[in-house]
Design a protein around this motif. Structure first.
Motif, PDB file in Angstrom:
ATOM      1  N   GLY A 285       0.795  -1.223   0.000  1.00  0.00           N
ATOM      2  CA  GLY A 285       0.000   0.000   0.000  1.00  0.00           C
ATOM      3  C   GLY A 285       0.825   1.270   0.000  1.00  0.00           C
ATOM      4  N   LEU A 286       2.107   1.169  -0.407  1.00  0.00           N
ATOM      5  CA  LEU A 286       2.999   2.323  -0.371  1.00  0.00           C
ATOM      6  C   LEU A 286       3.016   3.105  -1.680  1.00  0.00           C
ATOM      7  CD1 LEU A 286       5.977   0.648   1.520  1.00  0.00           C
ATOM      8  CD2 LEU A 286       4.109   2.005   2.476  1.00  0.00           C
ATOM      9  N   ILE A 287       2.726   2.423  -2.785  1.00  0.00           N
ATOM     10  CA  ILE A 287       2.693   3.079  -4.094  1.00  0.00           C
ATOM     11  C   ILE A 287       1.519   2.543  -4.895  1.00  0.00           C
ATOM     12  CG2 ILE A 287       5.209   3.366  -4.139  1.00  0.00           C
ATOM     13  CD1 ILE A 287       5.267   1.154  -6.332  1.00  0.00           C
ATOM     14  N   GLU A 288       1.199   3.256  -5.959  1.00  0.00           N
ATOM     15  CA  GLU A 288       0.235   2.788  -6.959  1.00  0.00           C
ATOM     16  C   GLU A 288       0.970   2.729  -8.286  1.00  0.00           C
ATOM     17  OE1 GLU A 288      -2.901   5.677  -6.754  1.00  0.00           O
ATOM     18  OE2 GLU A 288      -3.853   4.663  -5.058  1.00  0.00           O
ATOM     19  N   ILE A 289       0.716   1.682  -9.054  1.00  0.00           N
ATOM     20  CA  ILE A 289       1.356   1.518 -10.354  1.00  0.00           C
ATOM     21  C   ILE A 289       0.313   1.761 -11.435  1.00  0.00           C
ATOM     22  CG2 ILE A 289       2.568  -0.060 -11.908  1.00  0.00           C
ATOM     23  CD1 ILE A 289       3.462  -1.631  -9.407  1.00  0.00           C
ATOM     24  N   ASP A 290       0.667   2.599 -12.404  1.00  0.00           N
ATOM     25  CA  ASP A 290      -0.179   2.855 -13.571  1.00  0.00           C
ATOM     26  C   ASP A 290       0.511   2.195 -14.756  1.00  0.00           C
ATOM     27  OD1 ASP A 290      -1.681   3.791 -15.676  1.00  0.00           O
ATOM     28  OD2 ASP A 290      -1.448   5.919 -15.171  1.00  0.00           O
ATOM     29  N   LEU A 291      -0.111   1.148 -15.307  1.00  0.00           N
ATOM     30  CA  LEU A 291       0.496   0.416 -16.423  1.00  0.00           C
ATOM     31  C   LEU A 291       0.201   1.060 -17.773  1.00  0.00           C
ATOM     32  CD1 LEU A 291      -0.113  -3.240 -15.193  1.00  0.00           C
ATOM     33  CD2 LEU A 291       2.006  -1.917 -15.108  1.00  0.00           C
ATOM     34  N   ASN A 292      -0.634   2.079 -17.805  1.00  0.00           N
ATOM     35  CA  ASN A 292      -0.957   2.783 -19.041  1.00  0.00           C
ATOM     36  C   ASN A 292      -0.972   4.294 -18.804  1.00  0.00           C
ATOM     37  OD1 ASN A 292      -1.529   0.380 -20.679  1.00  0.00           O
ATOM     38  ND2 ASN A 292      -3.244   0.117 -19.277  1.00  0.00           N
ATOM     39  N   PRO A 293       0.178   4.868 -18.483  1.00  0.00           N
ATOM     40  CA  PRO A 293       0.172   6.293 -18.147  1.00  0.00           C
ATOM     41  C   PRO A 293      -0.041   7.221 -19.348  1.00  0.00           C
ATOM     42  CG  PRO A 293       2.404   5.457 -18.087  1.00  0.00           C
ATOM     43  CD  PRO A 293       1.494   4.272 -18.313  1.00  0.00           C
ATOM     44  N   GLY A 294       0.191   6.724 -20.561  1.00  0.00           N
ATOM     45  CA  GLY A 294      -0.055   7.540 -21.751  1.00  0.00           C
ATOM     46  C   GLY A 294       0.881   8.728 -21.899  1.00  0.00           C
ATOM     47  N   ASN A 295       2.040   8.668 -21.322  1.00  0.00           N
ATOM     48  CA  ASN A 295       2.975   9.791 -21.400  1.00  0.00           C
ATOM     49  C   ASN A 295       4.332   9.376 -21.975  1.00  0.00           C
ATOM     50  OD1 ASN A 295       3.950   8.285 -19.284  1.00  0.00           O
ATOM     51  ND2 ASN A 295       3.745   9.868 -17.735  1.00  0.00           N
ATOM     52  N   GLY A 296       4.379   8.238 -22.667  1.00  0.00           N
ATOM     53  CA  GLY A 296       5.644   7.750 -23.213  1.00  0.00           C
ATOM     54  C   GLY A 296       6.341   6.756 -22.309  1.00  0.00           C
ATOM     55  N   LEU A 297       5.793   6.536 -21.140  1.00  0.00           N
ATOM     56  CA  LEU A 297       6.356   5.556 -20.214  1.00  0.00           C
ATOM     57  C   LEU A 297       5.583   4.249 -20.312  1.00  0.00           C
ATOM     58  CD1 LEU A 297       6.846   7.811 -17.054  1.00  0.00           C
ATOM     59  CD2 LEU A 297       8.629   6.957 -18.578  1.00  0.00           C
ATOM     60  N   GLU A 298       6.262   3.163 -20.059  1.00  0.00           N
ATOM     61  CA  GLU A 298       5.602   1.861 -20.050  1.00  0.00           C
ATOM     62  C   GLU A 298       4.773   1.680 -18.783  1.00  0.00           C
ATOM     63  OE1 GLU A 298       5.656  -0.557 -22.530  1.00  0.00           O
ATOM     64  OE2 GLU A 298       6.577   1.064 -23.664  1.00  0.00           O
ATOM     65  N   TYR A 299       5.194   2.329 -17.725  1.00  0.00           N
ATOM     66  CA  TYR A 299       4.470   2.313 -16.454  1.00  0.00           C
ATOM     67  C   TYR A 299       4.881   3.555 -15.684  1.00  0.00           C
ATOM     68  CZ  TYR A 299       8.860   0.877 -14.316  1.00  0.00           C
ATOM     69  OH  TYR A 299      10.160   0.839 -13.887  1.00  0.00           O
ATOM     70  N   ASP A 300       4.102   3.902 -14.713  1.00  0.00           N
ATOM     71  CA  ASP A 300       4.450   5.010 -13.836  1.00  0.00           C
ATOM     72  C   ASP A 300       4.004   4.641 -12.432  1.00  0.00           C
ATOM     73  OD1 ASP A 300       5.630   7.396 -13.251  1.00  0.00           O
ATOM     74  OD2 ASP A 300       4.177   8.640 -14.317  1.00  0.00           O
ATOM     75  N   CYS A 301       4.661   5.180 -11.452  1.00  0.00           N
ATOM     76  CA  CYS A 301       4.354   4.898 -10.053  1.00  0.00           C
ATOM     77  C   CYS A 301       4.121   6.203  -9.314  1.00  0.00           C
ATOM     78  CB  CYS A 301       5.504   4.149  -9.378  1.00  0.00           C
ATOM     79  SG  CYS A 301       5.903   2.573 -10.124  1.00  0.00           S
ATOM     80  N   ALA A 302       3.238   6.141  -8.342  1.00  0.00           N
ATOM     81  CA  ALA A 302       2.982   7.302  -7.494  1.00  0.00           C
ATOM     82  C   ALA A 302       2.882   6.829  -6.049  1.00  0.00           C
ATOM     83  CB  ALA A 302       1.686   7.986  -7.919  1.00  0.00           C
ATOM     84  N   LEU A 303       3.351   7.664  -5.160  1.00  0.00           N
ATOM     85  CA  LEU A 303       3.270   7.356  -3.736  1.00  0.00           C
ATOM     86  C   LEU A 303       1.834   7.500  -3.242  1.00  0.00           C
ATOM     87  CD1 LEU A 303       6.416   9.360  -2.682  1.00  0.00           C
ATOM     88  CD2 LEU A 303       6.162   6.889  -2.469  1.00  0.00           C
ATOM     89  N   THR A 304       1.452   6.604  -2.361  1.00  0.00           N
ATOM     90  CA  THR A 304       0.159   6.722  -1.691  1.00  0.00           C
ATOM     91  C   THR A 304       0.371   7.555  -0.421  1.00  0.00           C
ATOM     92  OG1 THR A 304       0.543   4.766  -0.339  1.00  0.00           O
ATOM     93  CG2 THR A 304      -0.539   4.414  -2.494  1.00  0.00           C
ATOM     94  N   PRO A 305      -0.706   7.974   0.215  1.00  0.00           N
ATOM     95  CA  PRO A 305      -0.524   8.668   1.497  1.00  0.00           C
ATOM     96  C   PRO A 305       0.277   7.823   2.498  1.00  0.00           C
ATOM     97  CG  PRO A 305      -2.752   9.012   0.698  1.00  0.00           C
ATOM     98  CD  PRO A 305      -2.109   8.005  -0.230  1.00  0.00           C
ATOM     99  N   LYS A 306       0.041   6.517   2.497  1.00  0.00           N
ATOM    100  CA  LYS A 306       0.803   5.644   3.389  1.00  0.00           C
ATOM    101  C   LYS A 306       2.288   5.655   3.016  1.00  0.00           C
ATOM    102  CE  LYS A 306       1.144   0.862   5.051  1.00  0.00           C
ATOM    103  NZ  LYS A 306       0.607  -0.502   4.956  1.00  0.00           N
ATOM    104  N   GLY A 307       2.584   5.641   1.717  1.00  0.00           N
ATOM    105  CA  GLY A 307       3.969   5.693   1.251  1.00  0.00           C
ATOM    106  C   GLY A 307       4.649   6.989   1.644  1.00  0.00           C
ATOM    107  N   LEU A 308       3.918   8.100   1.520  1.00  0.00           N
ATOM    108  CA  LEU A 308       4.458   9.391   1.947  1.00  0.00           C
ATOM    109  C   LEU A 308       4.752   9.385   3.448  1.00  0.00           C
ATOM    110  CD1 LEU A 308       2.204  11.806  -0.143  1.00  0.00           C
ATOM    111  CD2 LEU A 308       4.690  11.563  -0.326  1.00  0.00           C
ATOM    112  N   GLY A 309       3.862   8.766   4.212  1.00  0.00           N
ATOM    113  CA  GLY A 309       4.067   8.668   5.658  1.00  0.00           C
ATOM    114  C   GLY A 309       5.304   7.857   6.000  1.00  0.00           C
TER     115      GLY A 309
END
Length: 163
Positions: free
Chosen positions: A91-115
Motif C-alpha cells: 500500500g505504499l505506491i500505486e502503479i499505472d500500467l498505461n500512463p499515456g505519457n511515453g512511459l511503459e508504467y508510472d508509479c505514485a506514492l500513496t498517502p501511506k507511502g508518503l508517511g
C-alpha cells in the motif's frame, strides 16, 4: 572494552568507511521503521518520490525510448515491475500500467507511502544524533558529497541520462 574492529576500521580507506556508515544508517532505519522493508525497497521507495518530479519523468521517457530497442526490454520491464508490485502490495505506491505519457508504467506514492518516507527521514535524522554527527562533520560530508556527485552526474550527462 574496546571494539574488536576499532583497529581495522582505523586503517580502512575512505571508500570502505562510507560503506560502513551507509550500512549503519540503513540498519538503524530498518530496525526502527514501523513497516518491514528490505534495504532495496527503501531505496526504491525513495526513487518513486524522485521519479514523480517532471524533469525526472522526461529523463525516464528517454530511457524507455532507448531501452525498447533492446531485445531483453520486456524481461527487464517485468523484473522492475515485480519489485514495484511488492511496494504496491504494502500500500505504499500505486502503479499505472498505461500512463499515456511515453512511459511503459508510472508509479505514485500513496498517502501511506508518503508517511513511511517521512518516517524514514525522521529516523535518518535520529541516526545522525545516535552516531554523533556534528555541524563540522556535516560541512565536511556536504563538501565530499558535492565533489563525489560531480563524478556520477558527469557520467550520466555524457550518457544523456540513459543507462
Amino acid at each position: 572494552m574496546a571494539h574488536p574492529h576499532k583497529e581495522a576500521i582505523a586503517n580502512m580507506p575512505a571508500s570502505s568507511l562510507v560503506g560502513i556508515i551507509e550500512e549503519s544508517k540503513v540498519t538503524y532505519v530498518r530496525e526502527n521503521l514501523s513497516v518491514f522493508l528490505h534495504e532495496s525497497q527503501i531505496k526504491l521507495l525513495k526513487q518513486v518520490k524522485k521519479h514523480e518530479k517532471p524533469h525526472h519523468k522526461k529523463i525516464r521517457i528517454k530511457q524507455f525510448e532507448r531501452a525498447k530497442k533492446d531485445d531483453l526490454f520486456n524481461l527487464h520491464l517485468g523484473l522492475y515491475l515485480k519489485k514495484y508490485k511488492k511496494l504496491e502490495k504494502l500500500g505504499l505506491i500505486e502503479i499505472d500500467l498505461n500512463p499515456g505519457n511515453g512511459l511503459e508504467y508510472d508509479c505514485a506514492l500513496t498517502p501511506k507511502g508518503l508517511g513511511v518516507l517521512d518516517e524514514i527521514a525522521d529516523l535518518e535524522s535520529k541516526w545522525e544524533g545516535v552516531v554523533g554527527v556534528t555541524d563540522d562533520d556535516l560541512e565536511v560530508l556536504k563538501k565530499l558529497a558535492l565533489d563525489s556527485f560531480e563524478i556520477s552526474y558527469r557520467h550520466k550527462k555524457n550518457r544523456e541520462f540513459i543507462f
